[in-house]
Write a protein that holds these residues in place. Sequence first.
Motif, mmCIF file in Angstrom:
data_model
loop_
_atom_site.group_PDB
_atom_site.id
_atom_site.type_symbol
_atom_site.label_atom_id
_atom_site.label_comp_id
_atom_site.label_asym_id
_atom_site.label_seq_id
_atom_site.Cartn_x
_atom_site.Cartn_y
_atom_site.Cartn_z
ATOM 1 N N GLU A 90 34.045 37.963 28.089
ATOM 2 C CA GLU A 90 34.047 39.400 28.380
ATOM 3 C C GLU A 90 32.685 39.860 28.881
ATOM 4 O O GLU A 90 32.593 40.678 29.786
ATOM 5 N N LYS A 91 31.629 39.307 28.277
ATOM 6 C CA LYS A 91 30.266 39.651 28.697
ATOM 7 C C LYS A 91 30.044 39.219 30.160
ATOM 8 O O LYS A 91 29.538 39.978 30.979
ATOM 9 N N TRP A 92 30.447 37.977 30.486
ATOM 10 C CA TRP A 92 30.342 37.495 31.865
ATOM 11 C C TRP A 92 31.145 38.393 32.787
ATOM 12 O O TRP A 92 30.711 38.745 33.874
ATOM 13 N N GLY A 93 32.369 38.729 32.358
ATOM 14 C CA GLY A 93 33.265 39.558 33.170
ATOM 15 C C GLY A 93 32.621 40.886 33.521
ATOM 16 O O GLY A 93 32.665 41.330 34.676
ATOM 17 N N ARG A 94 31.999 41.531 32.533
ATOM 18 C CA ARG A 94 31.319 42.818 32.778
ATOM 19 C C ARG A 94 30.141 42.645 33.726
ATOM 20 O O ARG A 94 29.921 43.451 34.627
ATOM 21 N N MET A 95 29.370 41.553 33.530
ATOM 22 C CA MET A 95 28.214 41.288 34.385
ATOM 23 C C MET A 95 28.661 41.086 35.843
ATOM 24 O O MET A 95 28.089 41.655 36.769
ATOM 25 N N ILE A 96 29.715 40.294 36.023
ATOM 26 C CA ILE A 96 30.224 39.999 37.368
ATOM 27 C C ILE A 96 30.786 41.269 38.013
ATOM 28 O O ILE A 96 30.492 41.572 39.164
ATOM 29 N N GLU A 97 31.567 42.013 37.250
ATOM 30 C CA GLU A 97 32.175 43.236 37.790
ATOM 31 C C GLU A 97 31.102 44.248 38.189
ATOM 32 O O GLU A 97 31.166 44.845 39.265
ATOM 33 N N THR A 98 30.098 44.419 37.340
ATOM 34 C CA THR A 98 29.000 45.346 37.650
ATOM 35 C C THR A 98 28.349 44.955 38.970
ATOM 36 O O THR A 98 28.125 45.793 39.845
ATOM 37 N N TYR A 99 28.072 43.663 39.127
ATOM 38 C CA TYR A 99 27.431 43.202 40.364
ATOM 39 C C TYR A 99 28.331 43.457 41.575
ATOM 40 O O TYR A 99 27.905 44.047 42.569
ATOM 41 N N LEU A 100 29.578 43.024 41.496
ATOM 42 C CA LEU A 100 30.471 43.116 42.657
ATOM 43 C C LEU A 100 30.777 44.560 43.045
ATOM 44 O O LEU A 100 30.920 44.873 44.228
ATOM 45 N N VAL A 101 30.884 45.430 42.080
ATOM 46 C CA VAL A 101 31.294 46.810 42.361
ATOM 47 C C VAL A 101 30.111 47.695 42.743
ATOM 48 O O VAL A 101 30.244 48.577 43.586
ATOM 49 N N GLN A 102 28.931 47.439 42.159
ATOM 50 C CA GLN A 102 27.832 48.379 42.338
ATOM 51 C C GLN A 102 26.720 47.918 43.274
ATOM 52 O O GLN A 102 25.865 48.713 43.647
ATOM 53 N N ARG A 103 26.705 46.669 43.657
ATOM 54 C CA ARG A 103 25.559 46.138 44.405
ATOM 55 C C ARG A 103 25.596 46.562 45.867
ATOM 56 O O ARG A 103 26.430 46.094 46.649
ATOM 57 N N GLU A 104 24.674 47.390 46.264
ATOM 58 C CA GLU A 104 24.658 47.964 47.609
ATOM 59 C C GLU A 104 24.443 46.923 48.732
ATOM 60 O O GLU A 104 25.126 46.955 49.744
ATOM 61 N N PRO A 105 23.508 45.957 48.566
ATOM 62 C CA PRO A 105 23.300 44.986 49.659
ATOM 63 C C PRO A 105 24.429 43.952 49.821
ATOM 64 O O PRO A 105 24.381 43.135 50.735
ATOM 65 N N LEU A 106 25.437 43.974 48.939
ATOM 66 C CA LEU A 106 26.516 42.981 49.014
ATOM 67 C C LEU A 106 27.356 43.217 50.268
ATOM 68 O O LEU A 106 27.928 44.288 50.457
ATOM 69 N N ARG A 107 27.419 42.200 51.140
ATOM 70 C CA ARG A 107 28.122 42.345 52.429
ATOM 71 C C ARG A 107 29.498 41.687 52.443
ATOM 72 O O ARG A 107 30.307 41.950 53.317
ATOM 73 N N GLY A 108 29.728 40.776 51.509
ATOM 74 C CA GLY A 108 31.013 40.091 51.482
ATOM 75 C C GLY A 108 31.035 39.072 50.359
ATOM 76 O O GLY A 108 29.999 38.766 49.760
ATOM 77 N N VAL A 109 32.233 38.563 50.088
ATOM 78 C CA VAL A 109 32.404 37.625 48.979
ATOM 79 C C VAL A 109 33.174 36.403 49.462
ATOM 80 O O VAL A 109 34.230 36.525 50.087
ATOM 81 N N VAL A 110 32.611 35.228 49.179
ATOM 82 C CA VAL A 110 33.299 33.969 49.438
ATOM 83 C C VAL A 110 34.020 33.619 48.136
ATOM 84 O O VAL A 110 33.394 33.390 47.113
ATOM 85 N N SER A 111 35.348 33.626 48.198
ATOM 86 C CA SER A 111 36.163 33.339 47.015
ATOM 87 C C SER A 111 36.707 31.921 47.149
ATOM 88 O O SER A 111 37.463 31.623 48.076
#
Length: 195
Positions: A90-111
């Motif tokens: 759950e801790k990892w999940g929150r950390m990952i979600e915070t990064y993916l949702v709030q990070r302004e310089p994020l341009r895309g995600v390789v899944s």
Amino acid sequence: MKVHNVNLKISAVRPEQYPEEGYPEVALVGRSNVGKSSLINRLINRKSYARTSSQPGKTQTLNFYDVESLLYLVDVPGYGYAKVSKAEREKWGRMIETYLVQREPLRGVVSLIDGRHEPTELDVQMVEFLQYYNLPVLLVATKIDKMPRGKWNKVEKDIRKKIKLNDKDRLVLFSATEKIGEDAVWNWIEEKINN
């Protein structure tokens, strides 16, 4: 992109630790042991710069790799690893979600998904999550060299049946050992960071 200079800038767990240069970022997500570190090593042309492990759940932080002082490749902890406590997941999940949702310089995600197997429910949910937040997605089916070439079309068809990609998302078949799909991944990354 020809990579000569790369360094692990920081392994972060909280937003205040994220780098502040403002370089565009591309995150790599996927199940534990799907090959995120192998993909990073292939892209940056290093044997084992990003630590690979046969033991799932090794990456527990957001690892920011500074590539040529032009972009960050961000290695995200793998999901779906059962041997970690529920609280830790759950801790990892929150950390990952915070990064993916709030990070302004994020341009895309390789899944990343394992090309040898049908996408899991977690793989499907991850892509749906990214699409919900309007993040461009490059779906990379790893370990494709372990499949006979004659089955690649079927692999692609099966993935597309299970994971609904929208018009702007792409799918690439990839092998770190055979260098299959490397250029296609770089082309997508460069397109995203130059927009």
